[in-house]
Design a protein around this motif. Structure first.
Motif, PDB file in Angstrom:
ATOM      1  N   THR A   1      -4.087   2.725   5.548  1.00 60.82           N
ATOM      2  CA  THR A   1      -4.854   3.895   5.949  1.00 60.82           C
ATOM      3  C   THR A   1      -6.252   3.459   6.348  1.00 60.82           C
ATOM      4  OG1 THR A   1      -5.718   4.340   3.730  1.00 60.82           O
ATOM      5  CG2 THR A   1      -3.592   5.349   4.306  1.00 60.82           C
ATOM      6  N   ASP A   2      -6.969   4.375   6.996  1.00 59.56           N
ATOM      7  CA  ASP A   2      -8.329   4.076   7.429  1.00 59.56           C
ATOM      8  C   ASP A   2      -9.275   3.797   6.262  1.00 59.56           C
ATOM      9  OD1 ASP A   2      -7.560   4.398  10.058  1.00 59.56           O
ATOM     10  OD2 ASP A   2      -8.276   6.466  10.195  1.00 59.56           O
ATOM     11  N   ASN A   3      -8.954   4.349   5.080  1.00 56.19           N
ATOM     12  CA  ASN A   3      -9.851   4.137   3.941  1.00 56.19           C
ATOM     13  C   ASN A   3      -9.376   3.033   3.001  1.00 56.19           C
ATOM     14  OD1 ASN A   3      -7.743   5.663   2.997  1.00 56.19           O
ATOM     15  ND2 ASN A   3      -8.988   6.961   1.697  1.00 56.19           N
ATOM     16  N   GLY A   4      -8.490   2.161   3.484  1.00 51.82           N
ATOM     17  CA  GLY A   4      -8.189   0.931   2.759  1.00 51.82           C
ATOM     18  C   GLY A   4      -6.960   0.895   1.876  1.00 51.82           C
ATOM     19  N   TYR A   5      -6.189   1.984   1.790  1.00 51.85           N
ATOM     20  CA  TYR A   5      -4.964   1.931   0.991  1.00 51.85           C
ATOM     21  C   TYR A   5      -3.859   1.263   1.786  1.00 51.85           C
ATOM     22  CZ  TYR A   5      -7.228   4.672  -2.508  1.00 51.85           C
ATOM     23  OH  TYR A   5      -8.100   5.071  -3.480  1.00 51.85           O
ATOM     24  N   GLU A   6      -2.995   0.563   1.075  1.00 56.04           N
ATOM     25  CA  GLU A   6      -1.907  -0.173   1.713  1.00 56.04           C
ATOM     26  C   GLU A   6      -0.575   0.181   1.054  1.00 56.04           C
ATOM     27  OE1 GLU A   6      -4.124  -4.236   3.100  1.00 56.04           O
ATOM     28  OE2 GLU A   6      -3.283  -4.222   1.082  1.00 56.04           O
ATOM     29  N   LEU A   7       0.466   0.181   1.865  1.00 58.48           N
ATOM     30  CA  LEU A   7       1.824   0.370   1.371  1.00 58.48           C
ATOM     31  C   LEU A   7       2.504  -0.987   1.408  1.00 58.48           C
ATOM     32  CD1 LEU A   7       4.018   2.350   0.432  1.00 58.48           C
ATOM     33  CD2 LEU A   7       4.672   2.611   2.831  1.00 58.48           C
ATOM     34  N   LEU A   8       2.847  -1.496   0.234  1.00 52.86           N
ATOM     35  CA  LEU A   8       3.538  -2.779   0.120  1.00 52.86           C
ATOM     36  C   LEU A   8       5.008  -2.505  -0.147  1.00 52.86           C
ATOM     37  CD1 LEU A   8       0.509  -3.196  -1.235  1.00 52.86           C
ATOM     38  CD2 LEU A   8       1.407  -5.480  -1.495  1.00 52.86           C
ATOM     39  N   VAL A   9       5.874  -3.275   0.505  1.00 54.94           N
ATOM     40  CA  VAL A   9       7.309  -3.024   0.407  1.00 54.94           C
ATOM     41  C   VAL A   9       8.063  -4.327   0.183  1.00 54.94           C
ATOM     42  CG1 VAL A   9       9.330  -2.217   1.696  1.00 54.94           C
ATOM     43  CG2 VAL A   9       7.179  -0.991   1.889  1.00 54.94           C
ATOM     44  N   LEU A  10       9.049  -4.241  -0.688  1.00 52.49           N
ATOM     45  CA  LEU A  10      10.069  -5.278  -0.824  1.00 52.49           C
ATOM     46  C   LEU A  10      11.333  -4.620  -0.301  1.00 52.49           C
ATOM     47  CD1 LEU A  10      11.098  -8.013  -1.769  1.00 52.49           C
ATOM     48  CD2 LEU A  10      11.478  -6.997  -4.027  1.00 52.49           C
ATOM     49  N   SER A  11      11.663  -4.893   0.956  1.00 53.75           N
ATOM     50  CA  SER A  11      12.787  -4.233   1.606  1.00 53.75           C
ATOM     51  C   SER A  11      14.057  -5.044   1.416  1.00 53.75           C
ATOM     52  CB  SER A  11      12.507  -4.060   3.104  1.00 53.75           C
ATOM     53  OG  SER A  11      13.585  -3.404   3.730  1.00 53.75           O
ATOM     54  N   PHE A  12      15.127  -4.357   1.051  1.00 51.08           N
ATOM     55  CA  PHE A  12      16.427  -5.012   0.891  1.00 51.08           C
ATOM     56  C   PHE A  12      17.261  -4.908   2.153  1.00 51.08           C
ATOM     57  CE2 PHE A  12      16.008  -3.235  -3.651  1.00 51.08           C
ATOM     58  CZ  PHE A  12      15.143  -4.238  -4.023  1.00 51.08           C
ATOM     59  N   ASP A  13      16.912  -3.974   3.039  1.00 50.92           N
ATOM     60  CA  ASP A  13      17.732  -3.724   4.233  1.00 50.92           C
ATOM     61  C   ASP A  13      16.936  -3.745   5.542  1.00 50.92           C
ATOM     62  OD1 ASP A  13      16.316  -1.360   4.161  1.00 50.92           O
ATOM     63  OD2 ASP A  13      18.055  -0.087   3.727  1.00 50.92           O
ATOM     64  N   GLY A  14      15.684  -4.208   5.484  1.00 50.90           N
ATOM     65  CA  GLY A  14      14.869  -4.311   6.691  1.00 50.90           C
ATOM     66  C   GLY A  14      14.061  -3.070   7.026  1.00 50.90           C
ATOM     67  N   ARG A  15      14.244  -1.990   6.300  1.00 46.99           N
ATOM     68  CA  ARG A  15      13.474  -0.767   6.567  1.00 46.99           C
ATOM     69  C   ARG A  15      12.003  -0.988   6.224  1.00 46.99           C
ATOM     70  NH1 ARG A  15      17.077   4.243   4.254  1.00 46.99           N
ATOM     71  NH2 ARG A  15      19.029   3.555   5.148  1.00 46.99           N
ATOM     72  N   LYS A  16      11.145  -0.333   7.004  1.00 46.28           N
ATOM     73  CA  LYS A  16       9.707  -0.402   6.774  1.00 46.28           C
ATOM     74  C   LYS A  16       9.160   1.023   6.717  1.00 46.28           C
ATOM     75  CE  LYS A  16       8.998  -4.896   8.816  1.00 46.28           C
ATOM     76  NZ  LYS A  16       8.354  -5.683   9.855  1.00 46.28           N
ATOM     77  N   PRO A  17       9.049   1.580   5.520  1.00 46.04           N
ATOM     78  CA  PRO A  17       8.518   2.940   5.405  1.00 46.04           C
ATOM     79  C   PRO A  17       7.055   2.999   5.807  1.00 46.04           C
ATOM     80  CG  PRO A  17       8.728   1.942   3.257  1.00 46.04           C
ATOM     81  CD  PRO A  17       9.331   0.975   4.234  1.00 46.04           C
ATOM     82  N   GLN A  18       6.562   4.202   6.020  1.00 53.10           N
ATOM     83  CA  GLN A  18       5.164   4.418   6.391  1.00 53.10           C
ATOM     84  C   GLN A  18       4.601   5.580   5.580  1.00 53.10           C
ATOM     85  OE1 GLN A  18       5.607   5.221  10.611  1.00 53.10           O
ATOM     86  NE2 GLN A  18       4.999   3.129  11.092  1.00 53.10           N
ATOM     87  N   PHE A  19       3.282   5.638   5.515  1.00 50.86           N
ATOM     88  CA  PHE A  19       2.638   6.797   4.922  1.00 50.86           C
ATOM     89  C   PHE A  19       2.930   8.009   5.807  1.00 50.86           C
ATOM     90  CE2 PHE A  19      -0.457   3.563   3.231  1.00 50.86           C
ATOM     91  CZ  PHE A  19      -0.143   3.744   1.888  1.00 50.86           C
ATOM     92  N   ALA A  20       3.147   9.146   5.191  1.00 50.23           N
ATOM     93  CA  ALA A  20       3.354  10.388   5.942  1.00 50.23           C
ATOM     94  C   ALA A  20       2.058  10.762   6.649  1.00 50.23           C
ATOM     95  CB  ALA A  20       3.782  11.494   4.992  1.00 50.23           C
ATOM     96  N   PRO A  21       2.154  11.396   7.822  1.00 50.89           N
ATOM     97  CA  PRO A  21       0.931  11.789   8.541  1.00 50.89           C
ATOM     98  C   PRO A  21      -0.012  12.645   7.692  1.00 50.89           C
ATOM     99  CG  PRO A  21       2.848  12.051   9.948  1.00 50.89           C
ATOM    100  CD  PRO A  21       3.359  11.720   8.572  1.00 50.89           C
TER     101      PRO A  21
END
Length: 172
Positions: A64-84
């Motif tokens: 996000t613009d204010n520095g939060y990050e979404l870290l993922v350990l994906s088992f199937d290649g999916r890359k989730p995102q923060f909701a708008p």
């Protein structure tokens, strides 16, 4: 996953590693797509240490613009995102506002501190309890466990709120 950390005399004894391994194994055995952790570009005491998560294979997939990050350990290649809506980090209410759920044992005490201070100092307070998946997915912040807004602006996800922190926020 939120707030995976070990405190005090239990640090350095392998409990964090055991908890992380258990979480990953549980996700795999329940056919989940992976595991997500909320992080921050600047380490915050109440969030899992990103270097610890990365040692298990977690990667940053969104921020996000204010520095939060979404870290993922994906088992199937999916890359989730923060909701708008989570990116907005704003609400229409100008009251001191807390959005929370009961995932953390520190929440009850923090709520008591905030409610008492606001009542004693005539500070308008709005408290919103997140009790469904739909509410969690529609929040205006990245952290559905605890987030604080004032004058419509996001202030913190720090659960360990005290009177001095309240005063600093209310001065803005």
């Amino acid at each position: 996953m939120y707030c995976l950390w070990v405190d005090g005399p239990y640090k350095g004894k392998g409990y964090g590693k055991a908890l992380m391994e258990y979480c990953i194994d549980d996700a795999k055995s329940n056919a989940k797509s992976g595991v997500c952790i909320l992080g921050s570009k600047k380490q915050k005491a109440w969030l899992t240490d990103q270097s610890f998560a990365k040692s298990f294979g977690f990667n940053v997939v969104d921020d996000t613009d204010n520095g939060y990050e979404l870290l993922v350990l994906s088992f199937d290649g999916r890359k989730p995102q923060f909701a708008p809506n989570a990116r907005s980090m704003r609400i229409e209410n100008n009251d001191f506002t807390i959005i929370y759920d009961n995932q953390c044992p520190y929440i009850k005490k923090s709520l008591e501190v905030v409610k008492k201070y606001c009542e004693e100092n005539n500070v308008p307070l709005t408290v919103n309890y997140v009790d469904s998946l739909e509410k969690a997915k529609s929040l205006p912040c990245v952290f559905n466990n605890w987030c604080v807004f004032y004058k419509g602006k996001f202030e913190t996800v720090n659960l360990l709120i005290d009177v001095e922190m309240l005063k600093r926020i209310l001065k803005k």
